[in-house]
Design an enzyme around this catalytic site. Structure first.
Site, short mmCIF file in Angstrom:
data_model
loop_
_atom_site.label_atom_id
_atom_site.label_comp_id
_atom_site.label_asym_id
_atom_site.label_seq_id
_atom_site.Cartn_x
_atom_site.Cartn_y
_atom_site.Cartn_z
N SER A 78 -5.94 3.56 4.30
CA SER A 78 -5.35 3.01 3.17
C SER A 78 -6.47 2.24 2.53
CB SER A 78 -4.19 1.65 3.97
OG SER A 78 -3.40 1.34 2.94
N LYS A 90 0.01 3.59 -2.71
CA LYS A 90 -0.94 4.64 -2.73
C LYS A 90 -0.56 6.13 -2.78
CE LYS A 90 -4.68 1.98 -0.33
NZ LYS A 90 -3.83 0.64 -0.08
N SER A 146 0.72 -1.24 -0.12
CA SER A 146 0.04 0.06 -0.10
C SER A 146 0.82 1.38 -0.10
CB SER A 146 -1.12 0.20 1.31
OG SER A 146 -2.14 -0.85 0.79
#
Length: 431
Positions: free
Chosen positions: A138, A77, A74
């Site tokens: 997230s 992102k 993640s």
């Protein structure tokens, strides 16, 4: 007799110059230092790779296997967020613009195995809501919806992400999803022609570059990444979002010694526990990346423990020294000027610069990468690069493992003398 000797020396010099130009000069190529490992033996980190840099200059303060390409999960992102902020800057998106998720995105957003806010079919969400959910919770579905809105499809957005990192000089990145999930985990939005197990991958160095560009171009991102909690409201239903960055104030790994205000965690089975963090220290901003830390379960704080260990090393072993634009460096306050009205021109830093000086008791010294420059010179013109050392220890950077280049500018103009004066100087010397 004096006149003839002057002519003879000038002719010999001219012949030597012509010979050099005709034959070409051979120089030894500099030996490239290992930028992947720097001060690695100074602190033992239980991670696969790591790096610590100055956010502004890119000075490397520590590196362990920093060039090794690994899954980033993640942390992906941050690239999605960068392109979102860029689209808003260019008025292609607006914070209050409302968008609806596709069925495929809704399916990902409601998968209890992933971090998410539960987007609903037919519901509308603002870009600001999705942006906040992407950074704080997230949220995978939210990140995918941002990409969908910006580019029109997941594939088109992934292609934009790939193009962006190439602009930053990142060559080995592998990107398949907007959120960091493995390719097969996003269902119909999987990148075509790619194995379902394929994961977004970069090196710690690459992730540091992503963080550096994000903070430099959009420092306002820290206003969101510093939030420990926020509510996500959806037609009367509220999802309590909690930041996965546990080093923030109010969360379990907070320590006032390390007042972290960003940036992003990442976790998959292949990636382990990852974290790109940032903190202001003594007037300078530090970025750290740890990848492949231990991840026993969702309560394991290992990545933050390793980050604290890395930050403690930097805080203990370095002292950030900030020089203002125009500051002159001892020993290299001027440069010789060929054919100038004046024999030398005073130099100073092109822009405000922070150098992290190793706390080794040795003097921080600067050297210019050239000894002379041709006239004319305008005031403010970049005339070379400073490189710094602490004793025999080179100060290195992301872009140059052989030494960090800091631009030097002319503090005054220096015009070029005319042809006749140049001939006179060549024959008789003087200025």
């Amino acid at each position: 007799m004096f006149f003839s000797k002057k002519i003879k020396r000038a002719v010999i010099s001219l012949v030597a110059l012509i010979s050099l130009v005709s034959c070409g000069a051979t120089f030894s190529a500099p030996v490239k230092a290992d930028g992947a490992n720097y001060q690695t033996d100074q602190v033992k980190l239980n991670v696969k790779s790591a790096i610590a840099i100055d956010s502004n200059s890119g000075q490397v303060l520590y590196a362990k296997n920093a060039d090794k390409t690994l899954p980033i999960a993640s942390m992906t992102k941050l690239m999605t967020v960068y392109l979102t902020l860029n689209a808003i800057k260019n008025q292609k998106l607006a914070w209050d613009q409302k968008v609806k998720p596709t069925a495929s995105i809704v399916k990902v957003a409601n998968n209890a195995e992933y971090s998410n806010v539960p987007l609903k079919m037919g519901h509308s969400y603002t870009i600001k809501q999705l942006y906040q959910a992407t950074l704080i919770e997230s949220a995978n579905g939210a990140a995918m919806l941002l990409g969908q809105t910006i580019a029109g499809s997941q594939k088109a957005f992934i292609d934009q992400m790939r193009s962006q990192v190439k602009k930053w000089g990142i060559k080995d990145a592998k990107i398949y999803t907007a959120c960091g999930l493995p390719n097969g985990n996003v269902g119909k939005d999987a990148y075509p022609g790619v194995n379902k197990n394929a994961e977004n991958s970069m090196s710690a160095k690459d992730m540091a570059i992503v963080g550096q560009n994000l903070i430099q171009d959009f420092p306002e991102v820290l206003d969101t990444t510093k939030l420990a909690h926020l509510d996500f409201k959806d037609q009367g239903h509220t999802t309590k979002m909690a930041n996965f960055n546990w080093m923030l104030k109010g969360l379990s790994q907070y320590d006032q010694t390390y007042p972290v205000d960003g940036l992003k965690t990442g976790t998959t089975d292949a990636a382990g526990a990852c974290f790109i963090g940032t903190v202001n220290h003594a007037g300078a901003r530090l970025i750290t990346v740890v990848m492949g830390a231990r991840h026993k379960d969702g309560t394991d704080p290992a990545r933050f423990m390793q980050t604290k260990k890395l930050m403690n090393y930097v805080f203990t072993k370095y002292r950030p020294v900030t020089f203002n634009a125009g500051s002159q460096m001892a020993g290299v306050k001027n440069i010789k000027v060929t054919d100038g009205d004046n024999a030398t021109t005073n130099l100073g830093l092109k822009e405000k610069t922070t150098i992290w000086d190793p706390a080794d008791g040795k003097t921080l010294v600067a050297k210019l990468n050239k000894q002379t420059i041709e006239a004319p010179i305008t005031k403010g013109q970049v005339v070379g690069n400073y490189q710094f050392k602490s004793g025999n220890e080179k100060i290195v950077s992301l872009s140059n493992p052989n030494g960090m280049n800091v631009k030097a500018k002319a503090l005054a103009a220096n015009g070029k003398v005319n042809f006749f004066v140049r001939i006179w100087r060549m024959l008789f010397g003087g200025r």
